[in-house]
Design a protein around this motif. Sequence first.
Motif, mmCIF file in Angstrom:
data_model
loop_
_atom_site.group_PDB
_atom_site.id
_atom_site.type_symbol
_atom_site.label_atom_id
_atom_site.label_comp_id
_atom_site.label_asym_id
_atom_site.label_seq_id
_atom_site.Cartn_x
_atom_site.Cartn_y
_atom_site.Cartn_z
ATOM 1 N N ILE A 103 0.808 -1.232 0.000
ATOM 2 C CA ILE A 103 0.000 0.000 0.000
ATOM 3 C C ILE A 103 0.836 1.275 0.000
ATOM 4 O O ILE A 103 0.286 2.370 0.100
ATOM 5 C CB ILE A 103 -0.976 0.047 1.198
ATOM 6 C CG1 ILE A 103 -0.217 0.207 2.524
ATOM 7 C CG2 ILE A 103 -1.882 -1.150 1.219
ATOM 8 C CD1 ILE A 103 -1.132 0.504 3.703
ATOM 9 N N THR A 104 2.143 1.122 -0.157
ATOM 10 C CA THR A 104 2.988 2.309 -0.067
ATOM 11 C C THR A 104 3.431 2.832 -1.434
ATOM 12 O O THR A 104 4.217 3.767 -1.507
ATOM 13 C CB THR A 104 4.240 2.005 0.775
ATOM 14 O OG1 THR A 104 4.957 0.920 0.171
ATOM 15 C CG2 THR A 104 3.858 1.644 2.199
ATOM 16 N N GLN A 105 2.924 2.234 -2.496
ATOM 17 C CA GLN A 105 3.301 2.698 -3.825
ATOM 18 C C GLN A 105 2.652 4.040 -4.154
ATOM 19 O O GLN A 105 3.160 4.811 -4.958
ATOM 20 C CB GLN A 105 2.902 1.645 -4.880
ATOM 21 C CG GLN A 105 3.510 0.265 -4.642
ATOM 22 C CD GLN A 105 5.017 0.319 -4.481
ATOM 23 O OE1 GLN A 105 5.714 0.902 -5.309
ATOM 24 N NE2 GLN A 105 5.520 -0.284 -3.414
ATOM 25 N N LYS A 106 1.508 4.275 -3.546
ATOM 26 C CA LYS A 106 0.820 5.550 -3.732
ATOM 27 C C LYS A 106 -0.114 5.766 -2.549
ATOM 28 O O LYS A 106 -0.424 4.833 -1.798
ATOM 29 C CB LYS A 106 0.010 5.554 -5.033
ATOM 30 C CG LYS A 106 -1.066 4.492 -5.104
ATOM 31 C CD LYS A 106 -1.836 4.584 -6.420
ATOM 32 C CE LYS A 106 -2.935 3.528 -6.493
ATOM 33 N NZ LYS A 106 -3.698 3.636 -7.757
ATOM 34 N N GLU A 107 -0.550 7.011 -2.404
ATOM 35 C CA GLU A 107 -1.489 7.305 -1.330
ATOM 36 C C GLU A 107 -2.885 6.900 -1.784
ATOM 37 O O GLU A 107 -3.356 7.325 -2.833
ATOM 38 C CB GLU A 107 -1.458 8.790 -0.980
ATOM 39 C CG GLU A 107 -2.268 9.121 0.249
ATOM 40 C CD GLU A 107 -2.082 10.562 0.672
ATOM 41 O OE1 GLU A 107 -2.616 10.930 1.719
ATOM 42 O OE2 GLU A 107 -1.410 11.306 -0.057
ATOM 43 N N ASN A 108 -3.557 6.075 -1.004
ATOM 44 C CA ASN A 108 -4.889 5.604 -1.354
ATOM 45 C C ASN A 108 -5.732 5.562 -0.092
ATOM 46 O O ASN A 108 -5.846 4.530 0.573
ATOM 47 C CB ASN A 108 -4.817 4.215 -1.997
ATOM 48 C CG ASN A 108 -6.147 3.786 -2.588
ATOM 49 O OD1 ASN A 108 -7.213 4.252 -2.157
ATOM 50 N ND2 ASN A 108 -6.108 2.903 -3.572
ATOM 51 N N LEU A 109 -6.301 6.694 0.263
ATOM 52 C CA LEU A 109 -7.051 6.796 1.508
ATOM 53 C C LEU A 109 -8.260 5.866 1.526
ATOM 54 O O LEU A 109 -8.598 5.312 2.570
ATOM 55 C CB LEU A 109 -7.507 8.240 1.737
ATOM 56 C CG LEU A 109 -6.542 9.158 2.478
ATOM 57 C CD1 LEU A 109 -7.151 10.531 2.616
ATOM 58 C CD2 LEU A 109 -6.189 8.585 3.834
ATOM 59 N N LYS A 110 -8.904 5.725 0.385
ATOM 60 C CA LYS A 110 -10.089 4.874 0.339
ATOM 61 C C LYS A 110 -9.728 3.438 0.716
ATOM 62 O O LYS A 110 -10.437 2.788 1.497
ATOM 63 C CB LYS A 110 -10.717 4.906 -1.050
ATOM 64 C CG LYS A 110 -12.022 4.137 -1.151
ATOM 65 C CD LYS A 110 -12.646 4.289 -2.536
ATOM 66 C CE LYS A 110 -13.957 3.511 -2.636
ATOM 67 N NZ LYS A 110 -14.568 3.659 -3.993
ATOM 68 N N LEU A 111 -8.610 2.941 0.187
ATOM 69 C CA LEU A 111 -8.167 1.591 0.508
ATOM 70 C C LEU A 111 -7.775 1.483 1.978
ATOM 71 O O LEU A 111 -8.159 0.529 2.671
ATOM 72 C CB LEU A 111 -6.984 1.207 -0.374
ATOM 73 C CG LEU A 111 -6.278 -0.110 -0.025
ATOM 74 C CD1 LEU A 111 -7.239 -1.287 -0.142
ATOM 75 C CD2 LEU A 111 -5.062 -0.312 -0.910
ATOM 76 N N ILE A 112 -7.014 2.453 2.475
ATOM 77 C CA ILE A 112 -6.552 2.399 3.862
ATOM 78 C C ILE A 112 -7.732 2.450 4.818
ATOM 79 O O ILE A 112 -7.785 1.714 5.814
ATOM 80 C CB ILE A 112 -5.553 3.541 4.125
ATOM 81 C CG1 ILE A 112 -4.283 3.309 3.297
ATOM 82 C CG2 ILE A 112 -5.204 3.622 5.613
ATOM 83 C CD1 ILE A 112 -3.328 4.482 3.290
ATOM 84 N N ARG A 113 -8.701 3.290 4.510
ATOM 85 C CA ARG A 113 -9.889 3.379 5.367
ATOM 86 C C ARG A 113 -10.649 2.054 5.350
ATOM 87 O O ARG A 113 -11.125 1.581 6.394
ATOM 88 C CB ARG A 113 -10.791 4.515 4.899
ATOM 89 C CG ARG A 113 -11.955 4.784 5.837
ATOM 90 C CD ARG A 113 -12.550 6.145 5.574
ATOM 91 N NE ARG A 113 -13.491 6.498 6.618
ATOM 92 C CZ ARG A 113 -13.850 7.721 6.925
ATOM 93 N NH1 ARG A 113 -13.328 8.745 6.279
ATOM 94 N NH2 ARG A 113 -14.726 7.953 7.885
ATOM 95 N N SER A 114 -10.758 1.436 4.183
ATOM 96 C CA SER A 114 -11.436 0.145 4.074
ATOM 97 C C SER A 114 -10.697 -0.939 4.848
ATOM 98 O O SER A 114 -11.309 -1.764 5.538
ATOM 99 C CB SER A 114 -11.566 -0.247 2.599
ATOM 100 O OG SER A 114 -12.161 -1.507 2.454
ATOM 101 N N LEU A 115 -9.371 -0.929 4.766
ATOM 102 C CA LEU A 115 -8.571 -1.914 5.502
ATOM 103 C C LEU A 115 -8.763 -1.752 7.008
ATOM 104 O O LEU A 115 -8.799 -2.744 7.746
ATOM 105 C CB LEU A 115 -7.097 -1.767 5.144
ATOM 106 C CG LEU A 115 -6.663 -2.257 3.756
ATOM 107 C CD1 LEU A 115 -5.217 -1.864 3.486
ATOM 108 C CD2 LEU A 115 -6.844 -3.763 3.636
#
Length: 209
Positions: A13-25
């Motif tokens: 998950i560190t290749q780009k910022e993805n708040l939607k994914l992080i919030r889902s995780l």
Amino acid sequence: MFEAYIHELEQSITQKENLKLIRSLSQDFVRDHSLAECWIFSRETWGSPFFQVQELGVFICGHIGNQHEEALAFLENEVVRHPDWRVQEVLAMAFDICCSHIGYEQALPLIQKWLSSDNEKQRRAAAEGLRVWTSRRYFRENPLVAIKLLAGLRGDESAYVRKSAGNALRDISKKFPELVSAELNSWDLSDKKIAQVCQSAGRYLPTAP
């Protein structure tokens, strides 16, 4: 305890910022783990050099902060000192999550505590995290409560905080223009800081002070 999973996250998950994914995780993790495990994991993410992994821990603390005093204290005392603005954005979101679990009316003492904190990042997180304030049912039904809480930041020493407060009041003015206008008309605009917030808050008002 969660070293392998954190290592996996650091690769994925560190290749780009993805708040939607992080919030889902974060939601998935809270659903699948105990309160104690969530707290342990959050602390372990803080040791990662990657802000995306740290953000995941911040989100989780937001989810459990209403039940876990140490998690809430972690947000209040440690996350607020993080230098990365992206983590501070997630802090604001995590604060809103925590308040939503408590219930916004019941969370008023906590909201007031954060708005009066000595730490500008904590004050800003409270003002920014609940935007749009009146999209939350309690504040939609009690807009004056939101207006008065935000108005208390009009003379804040931090431009960072004043900007958030002004923008939040501007949001509210779209649905409650008369209430926001009445509040702004009561301000002492000889103070440049207050005048700045007033200008931002009244941008959509036809008769701004």
